[in-house]
Design an enzyme around this catalytic site. Structure first.
Site, PDB file in Angstrom:
ATOM      1  N   GLU A   1       0.829  -1.227   0.000  1.00 27.17           N
ATOM      2  CA  GLU A   1       0.000   0.000   0.000  1.00 27.17           C
ATOM      3  C   GLU A   1       0.859   1.271   0.000  1.00 27.17           C
ATOM      4  OE1 GLU A   1      -3.032  -0.262   3.061  1.00 27.17           O
ATOM      5  OE2 GLU A   1      -4.095  -1.808   1.932  1.00 27.17           O
TER       6      GLU A   1
ATOM      7  N   GLU B   1      -5.451  -8.310  -0.610  1.00 26.93           N
ATOM      8  CA  GLU B   1      -6.168  -8.026   0.650  1.00 26.93           C
ATOM      9  C   GLU B   1      -7.619  -7.755   0.296  1.00 26.93           C
ATOM     10  OE1 GLU B   1      -4.654  -5.238   3.561  1.00 26.93           O
ATOM     11  OE2 GLU B   1      -2.590  -5.730   3.016  1.00 26.93           O
TER      12      GLU B   1
HETATM   13  O1  AHR Z   1      -5.126  -6.022   6.838  1.00 24.75           O
HETATM   14  C1  AHR Z   1      -5.036  -4.918   7.672  1.00 24.75           C
HETATM   15  C2  AHR Z   1      -4.329  -3.751   6.998  1.00 24.75           C
HETATM   16  O2  AHR Z   1      -5.102  -3.274   5.945  1.00 24.75           O
HETATM   17  C3  AHR Z   1      -3.007  -4.048   6.343  1.00 24.75           C
HETATM   18  O3  AHR Z   1      -1.953  -3.997   7.242  1.00 24.75           O
HETATM   19  C4  AHR Z   1      -2.883  -2.964   5.332  1.00 24.75           C
HETATM   20  O4  AHR Z   1      -2.146  -3.363   4.197  1.00 24.75           O
HETATM   21  C5  AHR Z   1      -4.314  -2.598   4.988  1.00 24.75           C
HETATM   22  O5  AHR Z   1      -4.536  -1.250   5.079  1.00 24.75           O
END
Ligand code: AHR
Length: 502
Positions: free
Chosen positions: A174, A293
């Protein structure tokens, strides 16, 4: 009269064979994901390495094919060297992303060992927040080089004679997000990712690399970010990442259930940007998607503001999922399957305790959250060839979304067995829908079972006191007449219709 919808599938109209890694997951050094989650040496069910066997049993049941590690936001402050070698010598660090204490008792080698035990391939992220090319070339020498060099021999000294041969690597996490330690502009990150990729491939040319896309489709830089980053990295990477979390923040079920429509748009847009850069570069190479994610995440947002900083394994991001969240996770899985031709990796974020399908009690038991079930069903029955669905469904409007199908469905033809599975969600709040499936060029069918996840209470959850409040049953009503299948989808339900071909 019950509402009706139609699904048309033909064995010649294929999206793609699934890459099993779309059923991947994620373990971050965050909250209790590791400590008292997968790793608890003094737990009665811990194995000789301190890994909880009760937790491993559920992960094996889910057949998780790949696990991303060690973050997440955590990775942007990660000194990988802290996490290897004799445990007593490993430093305790202030972990800035989640403002916790990281003891490094569990590190890179422990993760690899754990991943092998649960049958998952490791997917390791490197730190492009506070670090860069140098740390990246060293970690891959440590993990993937056989021996005879400083870092590979250090691994051998640490007790791992053979290289880990980690194939899949993420170039940071990210990096478009202002919250990220070492946040960068697309130009800065694109250049750094390209140079890091080149150095890593010098050490091991057989690796696969994932470059960071946007942290969500709401990001103001979305799409420009992808175009710029890919313009720098196109020739050196294999995948671009997508991240997206959903949540019923306004307590508006109609909107919440429609949010996956936007996920679908997000995926299409990322594919379009990849192919735009491909055209601009006159390249023959295709960039694939790593949706590394995805999940529901909102329940714990307020309580997390009360957490004391600088403690070990605080109760962070412990969302307790409801029945309606399970429907959204089911819809998300159908959306991923619809893009099986471009999505090669996807990680349900995360796996244990932290926004997770599996919850543990320290020193105690383990339980399945509501979202466990659609994830389990898709992982178990959703591998094979995904067929292109044509759906004729009644629609509904919300204040945010128009003409949303009441029924979402997809069919997956197994490669191993003469079986097909139809996954379907009924978004209708007040009535069952009769789904007529017209299955062409596949022969005749008989029903194996029709699994249903349904509940009267949308907010029902599986708690420590009542761990089985929400769970599927196999009493779904489906009639099969040769190649016509009539499935009754109860109002607000996740359905898995398993068919045998003969
Ligand atoms: O999964 C929780 C968080 O969400 C992770 O650390 C991050 O990559 C995202 O913002």
């Amino acid at each position: 009269m019950p509402k009706k919808a139609q699904l048309f599938l033909d064995k010649h109209f294929k999206i793609a064979k699934t890459d099993q890694r779309i059923y991947g997951s994620f373990i971050e050094h965050l909250g209790r994901a590791i400590y008292t989650g997968i790793f608890e040496p003094d737990h009665p069910q811990a194995d000789t390495e301190g890994f909880r066997e009760d937790v491993m049993a559920l992960i094996k049941e889910l057949e998780v094919p790949i696990v991303r590690y060690p973050g997440g936001n955590f990775v942007s402050g990660y000194n990988w060297e802290d996490s290897v070698g004799p445990v007593a010598k490993r430093p305790v660090r202030l972990e800035l992303a989640w403002r916790s204490l990281e003891t490094n008792e569990f590190g890179l080698n422990e993760f690899i060992s754990w991943a092998r035990k649960v049958g998952a391939a490791p997917m390791v992220a490197i730190n492009l927040g506070t670090r860069g090319v140098d740390a990246a070339r060293n970690i891959i020498e440590y993990t993937n080089h056989p021996g005879g060099s400083y870092w590979s021999d250090l691994r051998r000294e640490h007790g791992y004679e053979k290289p880990h041969m980690i194939k899949t690597w993420c170039l940071g996490n990210e990096m478009d997000g202002p919250w990220q330690i070492g946040h960068k502009t697309a130009e800065e990150y694109g250049r750094l990712a390209a140079e890091t990729a080149k150095a890593m491939r010098q050490v091991d040319p057989d690796i696969e690399l994932v470059v960071c896309g946007s942290s969500s489709f709401q990001m103001p830089t979305f799409a420009d970010w992808e175009a710029t980053v890919l313009s720098h990295t196109y020739d050196y990477v294999d995948y671009i990442s997508l991240h997206q979390y959903l949540g019923n923040r306004e307590n508006n079920l109609a909107n919440y259930l429609a949010e996956t429509v936007q996920v679908d748009e997000f995926i299409k847009a990322v594919i379009a940007v990849c192919d735009y850069v491909k055209a601009r570069k006159k390249s023959n190479k295709t960039i694939y998607l790593s949706f590394d994610e995805w999940n529901v995440w909102f329940h714990s947002n307020e309580q997390d503001k009360q957490i004391e900083p600088w403690t070990k394994a605080p109760r962070l991001l412990e969302d307790i999922y409801t029945f309606e969240d399970a429907l959204v996770v089911g819809l998300f899985l159908i959306t991923l399957l619809k893009h099986a031709d471009r999505i090669r990796i996807a990680c349900l974020a995360q796996l244990v305790n932290v926004i997770a399908p599996i919850m543990t009690s320290a020193g105690g038991g383990v339980r399945k959250q509501t979202i466990y079930y659609p994830y389990y069903h898709a992982s178990k029955y959703g591998r094979g060839t995904v067929l292109r669905p044509e759906i004729l469904s009644p629609v509904y409007d919300t204040d945010r979304y128009k003409k949303v199908n009441l029924v979402e469905a997809i069919g997956v033809l197994s490669e191993d067995e003469p079986e097909m599975t139809i996954f379907a969600v009924n978004r209708c709040q007040d009535s069952p829908i009769e789904l007529e499936c017209n299955l062409n060029n596949m022969g005749n069918f008989e029903l194996i079972e029709h699994l249903v996840l349904e509940h009267d209470d949308m907010k029902a959850a599986n708690t420590e006191e009542d761990p089985d409040r929400v769970k599927p049953h196999n009493q779904g009503r489906t009639l099969v007449k040769s190649n016509r299948v009539l499935a009754e989808l109860p109002a607000l339900s996740w359905n898995v219709v398993r068919l045998r071909l003969y």
